[in-house]
Write an enzyme that holds these catalytic residues in place. Structure first.
Site, PDB file in Angstrom:
ATOM      1  N   TYR A   1       0.837  -1.202   0.000  1.00 10.48           N
ATOM      2  CA  TYR A   1       0.000   0.000   0.000  1.00 10.48           C
ATOM      3  C   TYR A   1       0.874   1.253   0.000  1.00 10.48           C
ATOM      4  CZ  TYR A   1      -3.881  -3.121   1.093  1.00 10.48           C
ATOM      5  OH  TYR A   1      -4.823  -4.121   1.044  1.00 10.48           O
TER       6      TYR A   1
ATOM      7  N   ASN B   1     -12.598   0.206  -5.846  1.00  9.55           N
ATOM      8  CA  ASN B   1     -12.334  -0.278  -7.196  1.00  9.55           C
ATOM      9  C   ASN B   1     -13.553  -1.011  -7.757  1.00  9.55           C
ATOM     10  OD1 ASN B   1     -11.264  -1.305  -9.555  1.00  9.55           O
ATOM     11  ND2 ASN B   1      -9.972  -2.835  -8.539  1.00  9.55           N
TER      12      ASN B   1
ATOM     13  N   CYS C   1      -6.417  -4.840  -7.816  1.00  5.46           N
ATOM     14  CA  CYS C   1      -6.253  -4.486  -6.406  1.00  5.46           C
ATOM     15  C   CYS C   1      -5.802  -5.685  -5.568  1.00  5.46           C
ATOM     16  CB  CYS C   1      -7.538  -3.883  -5.842  1.00  5.46           C
ATOM     17  SG  CYS C   1      -9.031  -4.822  -6.177  1.00  5.46           S
ATOM     18  N   HIS C   2      -5.934  -6.910  -6.105  1.00  4.07           N
ATOM     19  CA  HIS C   2      -5.439  -8.091  -5.384  1.00  4.07           C
ATOM     20  C   HIS C   2      -3.913  -8.123  -5.314  1.00  4.07           C
ATOM     21  CE1 HIS C   2      -5.552  -9.285  -9.657  1.00  4.07           C
ATOM     22  NE2 HIS C   2      -4.530 -10.077  -9.370  1.00  4.07           N
TER      23      HIS C   2
ATOM     24  N   GLU D   1      -1.326 -16.170 -10.545  1.00  3.35           N
ATOM     25  CA  GLU D   1      -0.408 -15.355 -11.344  1.00  3.35           C
ATOM     26  C   GLU D   1       1.036 -15.823 -11.182  1.00  3.35           C
ATOM     27  OE1 GLU D   1      -0.972 -11.181 -10.811  1.00  3.35           O
ATOM     28  OE2 GLU D   1      -3.113 -11.251 -11.307  1.00  3.35           O
TER      29      GLU D   1
END
Length: 272
Positions: free
Chosen positions: A205, A228, A236-237, A263
């Protein structure tokens, strides 16, 4: 929770935050109090007025200021309707598409102008699941003829789950949501995240606050993530705590962990 309680929580924040961050934070507290009403206060001429009312209430704890603040929000709602009529705008003809994805049912809503929202409707993951689930992602509900933005969004999400290397080659769907229509800290943070944090990467963050131009606004960045409207596409993950912990996520912590694991695994496969 009352608007009083929402605003009181700001007492703990450092008073050295910039004016724009304070405007964002007070606006967000009002948004949590009444999202449908406060969304109308995105007009620039009302942002400062809302912030001033909120600041006066925080300084004086006088119910008169709270009443004035609520009046400003109602005024914003009426002004929104007048501006829309003046500009000749009509209400969007919204369409919905439902996908059966590896993480459950995902609903895309949008119109001919752009995508409104992406929402997780039904979670197919167990609480502790980080393994690769089924890689299929198919439309299960939707109109026979979709708008171009919905087609693009559907194709992008299908690629994300099944062929993630294709996402960079596909067109990004346009967005049509109030958060993207006005100059705000939230929009700045979301655009920075979309532009700078790529597939398989993660950022804290605080690091995202730095990238967005305000190193002291880590908490405000967390608020921007909660606002979002198009998760996964605006990732945002990928925003985690400085300690390395996953942090909160609108779809649940286990979903955030699954997306990060997905990912990481796909990026490792591409490396070979």
């Amino acid at each position: 929770m009352s608007l009083h309680s929402e605003l009181r929580s700001l007492y703990l924040l450092p008073k050295t935050l910039s004016k724009n961050v304070w405007i964002f934070l007070i606006k967000e507290k009002c948004y949590h109090f009444g999202p449908d009403l406060f969304r109308r206060a995105e007009h620039p001429q009302l942002q400062l007025k809302v912030a001033e009312m909120g600041a006066q209430y925080l300084q004086n704890e006088n119910s008169n200021y709270l009443a004035k603040l609520l009046h400003v929000l109602n005024m914003a709602s009426r002004l929104h309707q007048k501006v829309a009529l003046k500009d000749g705008k009509t209400q969007c003809k919204k369409m919905h598409v439902m996908l059966n994805s590896p993480v459950g049912r995902i609903e895309i809503s949008g119109c001919g102008t752009g995508v409104h929202e992406i929402q997780f409707k039904e979670n197919a993951l167990s609480q502790n699941s980080t393994k690769e689930a089924s890689v299929t992602c198919e439309v299960c509900e939707g109109p026979e003829e979709m708008t171009e933005p919905l087609n693009q969004c559907t194709a992008w999400l299908q690629a994300y789950f099944c062929e993630p290397w294709m996402t960079e080659k596909l067109p990004m769907p346009p967005f049509h949501h109030p958060v993207f229509e006005q100059d705000s800290f939230t929009r700045q943070v979301l655009r920075t995240l979309l532009r700078d944090v790529k597939f398989g990467e993660a950022v804290s963050y605080k690091q995202l606050a730095d990238l967005a131009g305000n190193s002291k606004a880590a908490r405000a960045v967390g608020g921007a993530m909660r606002s979002n409207p198009v998760p996964i596409i605006i990732p945002c993950h990928r925003v985690i705590c400085s300690s390395g912990q996953t942090g909160n996520y609108g779809g649940g912590t286990h979903l955030k962990e699954w997306l990060l694991s997905h990912e990481k695994l796909q990026k490792e496969k591409l490396a070979y």
